[in-house]
Design a protein around this motif. Structure first.
Motif, short mmCIF file in Angstrom:
data_model
loop_
_atom_site.label_atom_id
_atom_site.label_comp_id
_atom_site.label_asym_id
_atom_site.label_seq_id
_atom_site.Cartn_x
_atom_site.Cartn_y
_atom_site.Cartn_z
N ARG A 12 64.52 35.50 55.78
CA ARG A 12 63.97 36.60 56.23
C ARG A 12 64.50 37.89 55.65
NH1 ARG A 12 60.28 37.69 59.49
NH2 ARG A 12 61.70 39.30 60.55
N SER A 14 63.76 42.38 54.22
CA SER A 14 63.04 43.77 54.68
C SER A 14 63.09 44.34 53.42
CB SER A 14 64.09 44.22 55.58
OG SER A 14 65.21 44.69 55.31
N ARG A 23 59.17 44.09 57.26
CA ARG A 23 59.92 42.59 57.45
C ARG A 23 58.93 41.58 57.31
NH1 ARG A 23 62.40 46.34 60.35
NH2 ARG A 23 64.64 46.42 60.50
N GLY A 24 59.72 40.50 56.72
CA GLY A 24 58.73 39.38 56.54
C GLY A 24 59.76 38.12 56.33
N THR A 25 58.91 36.90 55.74
CA THR A 25 59.44 35.74 55.61
C THR A 25 58.99 35.55 54.17
OG1 THR A 25 59.48 35.24 57.63
CG2 THR A 25 59.73 33.24 56.03
N THR A 54 54.16 38.86 55.91
CA THR A 54 54.86 40.27 56.79
C THR A 54 54.77 39.62 58.20
OG1 THR A 54 52.65 41.32 57.19
CG2 THR A 54 53.96 41.96 55.39
N ASP A 55 55.53 40.35 59.08
CA ASP A 55 55.48 39.80 60.41
C ASP A 55 54.16 40.21 61.15
OD1 ASP A 55 58.08 39.08 60.19
OD2 ASP A 55 58.85 41.13 61.07
#
Length: 70
Positions: A12, A14, A23-25, A54-55
């Motif tokens: 994770r 940002s 934010r994302g993965t 991204t989220d």
């Protein structure tokens, strides 16, 4: 020069984007010229980028130094 930290799939992260925090993965490390995140990422093993989901569900490509672990 500071040593670059290695990110891994699923981390994770940002980053600052247009005056706010996104934010994302992490999805993958990119080490060769690739089309991702609506642009061509001219990368190499010495100068990698990371594809991040991204989220909100969009793809983004960033240099490792702009990504912060969460």
């Amino acid at each position: 020069m500071a040593e670059r930290r290695k990110l891994h799939r699923g981390d994770r992260v940002s980053w600052r984007s247009h005056g706010s925090t996104a934010r994302g993965t992490v999805q993958e490390e990119i080490t060769e010229r690739t089309y991702a995140g609506k642009r061509t990422a001219a990368t190499s093993k010495e100068n990698p980028r990371y594809r991040v989901r991204t989220d909100e569900g969009r793809d983004a490509v960033h240099r490792p130094e702009v990504l912060h672990g969460e």
